[in-house]
Design a protein around this motif. Structure first.
Motif, PDB file in Angstrom:
ATOM      1  N   ILE A   1      22.524  51.912  48.973  1.00 42.84           N
ATOM      2  CA  ILE A   1      22.149  52.730  47.821  1.00 42.84           C
ATOM      3  C   ILE A   1      23.057  52.369  46.654  1.00 42.84           C
TER       4      ILE A   1
ATOM      5  N   ILE B   1      27.077  52.644  50.007  1.00 38.10           N
ATOM      6  CA  ILE B   1      26.735  53.183  48.694  1.00 38.10           C
ATOM      7  C   ILE B   1      27.643  52.504  47.680  1.00 38.10           C
TER       8      ILE B   1
ATOM      9  N   LEU C   1      21.952  62.146  50.030  1.00 39.45           N
ATOM     10  CA  LEU C   1      22.620  60.900  50.415  1.00 39.45           C
ATOM     11  C   LEU C   1      23.322  61.060  51.754  1.00 39.45           C
TER      12      LEU C   1
ATOM     13  N   TYR D   1      17.982  51.220  47.517  1.00 36.24           N
ATOM     14  CA  TYR D   1      17.561  52.245  46.560  1.00 36.24           C
ATOM     15  C   TYR D   1      18.480  52.146  45.354  1.00 36.24           C
TER      16      TYR D   1
ATOM     17  N   PRO E   1      16.829  53.306  53.156  1.00 38.58           N
ATOM     18  CA  PRO E   1      17.673  52.281  52.539  1.00 38.58           C
ATOM     19  C   PRO E   1      18.854  51.875  53.427  1.00 38.58           C
TER      20      PRO E   1
ATOM     21  N   ALA F   1      22.818  55.876  54.500  1.00 34.73           N
ATOM     22  CA  ALA F   1      22.775  54.429  54.270  1.00 34.73           C
ATOM     23  C   ALA F   1      24.124  53.828  54.638  1.00 34.73           C
TER      24      ALA F   1
ATOM     25  N   THR G   1      23.974  53.613  42.842  1.00 31.27           N
ATOM     26  CA  THR G   1      23.800  54.789  41.992  1.00 31.27           C
ATOM     27  C   THR G   1      24.653  54.648  40.742  1.00 31.27           C
TER      28      THR G   1
END
Length: 471
Positions: A399, A424, A416, A329, A396, A421, A401
């Motif tokens: 991730i 991250i 989140l 994601y 996911p 996930a 971001t």
């Protein structure tokens, strides 16, 4: 000692201790009674007298009025507009010291605000180019030129028209720029010739107070990986004068591959809700990265330091540790640059972004590069990223971001934490809000790697990439 106790008091022999937020420096003189004092226009190790311009319960703000000694960390600024123009506020520091204080800014924010266990922070990745590194500049036409005290007192009759940048803290004053060191040629020449033509042909520069005038803004975008060059004018009307100006630009600069204009009669300069008209050439320029092509339109977001953006994206991809089997994601995907950049190393990439036009750009860039494993959605992140979204798509593994300076909305962080996930990768242009979010994510995630990146030499801004791993 303090001469006056009122708002504009003078504090003498202040030793500047460190670089602080927003390009200011900090000091803690005895007269401040334990408060931190934020001072503009100085460097760490300077010794100065300052005038206090703002007093608050926990801090003061001040400006220098006299220098007793200068720091050995200073260098001579190379731009004649330094100290007046609002850009390049760290130009008086050597690049080595700029990097030192940016590294310290990341370390201080993460340690002081995040208050989580941290690994050793990797040395900041310097930019190979410290001047002419931007691919986009926006200049403002104004009938209210900024004049220095020396110019005013000279008695000379100055032209009040200007094409340049805002003075810090003033919405109505523009400094007329002779030469800017942020964007490579022909950027300076284009601006100077347009400025000259507009004056000689009596085109009215915009008055932001009375909202009158014909010429509002000039945007120049230059590709750093191709020969593409975009020029866009914001005008209040398309008439004989503005059409003649556009023909002048076209004829004078055949290297321009995209010449556009937008008619803006609003009381602000935002044009994302307005139609952009292509006067000549294509309605986009192209940047390339690892064989991928990215089309950039007038309204598109693209990192303004293309070369360093490539390094930033490689770090992001390396931190993600993709093997080709992961669902990724990409939150706050913008025009999908990172999403498309990592797509070949992932099973699927799903990008989410608030701006609908940016999502359309992302889809175009996937199609242009033959990328078929990306999906893009437009909407407010806290509304789009919900349980229904997760039921519709695969959960996911990773991730990515890259939120705006304000960081992530608390609802997004809570989501989140529910998604869980494995990894991250958090890219941030504001280590302070990144630190706040890391503290909230600490409930389920550990920080495993930290890499600062200098995207904007001569400024206090710093990008930071953090790898988080599920506990």
């Amino acid at each position: 000692m303090g001469r006056r106790k009122n708002k504009n008091r003078i504090v003498e022999n202040v030793v500047i201790l460190d670089a602080g937020a927003e390009g200011k420096c900090i000091a803690r003189p005895e007269e401040a009674d334990g408060r931190v004092v934020f001072i503009t226009g100085v460097a760490p190790k300077d010794v100065v007298d300052v005038r206090v311009t703002k007093q608050r319960k926990s801090y003061w703000e001040a400006t220098p009025v006299k220098f007793h000694s200068y720091s050995d960390e200073r260098v001579e600024p190379f731009c004649k507009h330094f100290g007046v123009c609002g850009g390049c506020k760290w130009q008086h520091l050597s690049y080595e010291n700029q990097l030192k204080y940016k590294q310290k800014q990341v370390k201080d924010n993460l340690e002081r605000l995040a208050k989580v266990e941290l690994p050793e922070i990797k040395p900041i990745l310097a930019s190979d180019e410290t001047t002419f590194y931007r691919n986009k500049l926006e200049y403002t036409f104004s009938s209210r030129r900024w004049l220095t005290k020396e110019q005013i007192s000279s008695g000379e009759d100055f032209d009040n028209r200007a094409l340049g940048f805002h003075i810090p803290g003033r919405f109505d004053k523009i400094v007329d720029i002779d030469e800017c060191y942020l964007q490579a040629e022909p950027s300076n020449t284009i601006r100077l010739e347009i400025n000259k033509y507009a004056r000689e042909n009596d085109l009215e520069f915009y008055d932001v107070v009375n909202h009158t005038g014909l010429l509002r803004n000039l945007m120049i975008r230059s590709s750093q990986t191709t020969q593409d060059l975009m020029v866009m004018l914001q005008i209040t009307a398309f008439n004989e004068k503005t059409e003649s100006l556009l023909h002048f630009i076209k004829d004078s600069f055949p290297e321009i591959t995209s010449l556009q204009y937008v008619i803006n009669t609003k009381k602000n300069d935002t044009f994302h809700d307005l139609e952009v008209v292509c006067f000549d050439g294509k309605d986009y320029i192209t940047e390339t990265m690892e064989g991928l092509e990215f089309r950039i339109q007038a309204k598109s977001f693209y990192q303004t330091n293309s070369i360093q953006a490539y390094n930033l994206y490689k770090i992001t991809r390396d931190f993600a540790g993709l093997t080709g089997n992961e669902v990724v994601y990409d939150l706050y995907t913008g025009t999908g640059t990172i999403a498309n950049f990592v797509a070949k190393q992932a099973k699927q990439v799903i990008g989410v972004e608030y701006v609908e036009a940016a999502i359309e750009d992302a889809k175009v860039n996937s199609k242009l590069n033959g990328i078929e494993n990306t999906l893009f959605y437009a909407g407010d992140m806290k509304d789009v990223l919900n349980e229904e979204f997760l039921e519709k798509h695969a959960r996911p593994d990773v991730i990515l971001t890259d939120p705006p300076r304000a960081g992530m909305h608390p609802d997004v962080i809570q989501m989140l934490l529910r998604i869980r996930a494995k990894h991250i990768v958090y890219v941030s242009c504001n280590p302070a809000t990144q630190a706040r979010d890391l503290q909230l994510l600490d409930e389920k995630y550990s920080v495993k790697a930290i890499q600062p990146v200098d995207m904007f030499p001569q400024t206090h801004h710093v990008e930071n990439v953090v790898l988080l791993e599920l506990k």
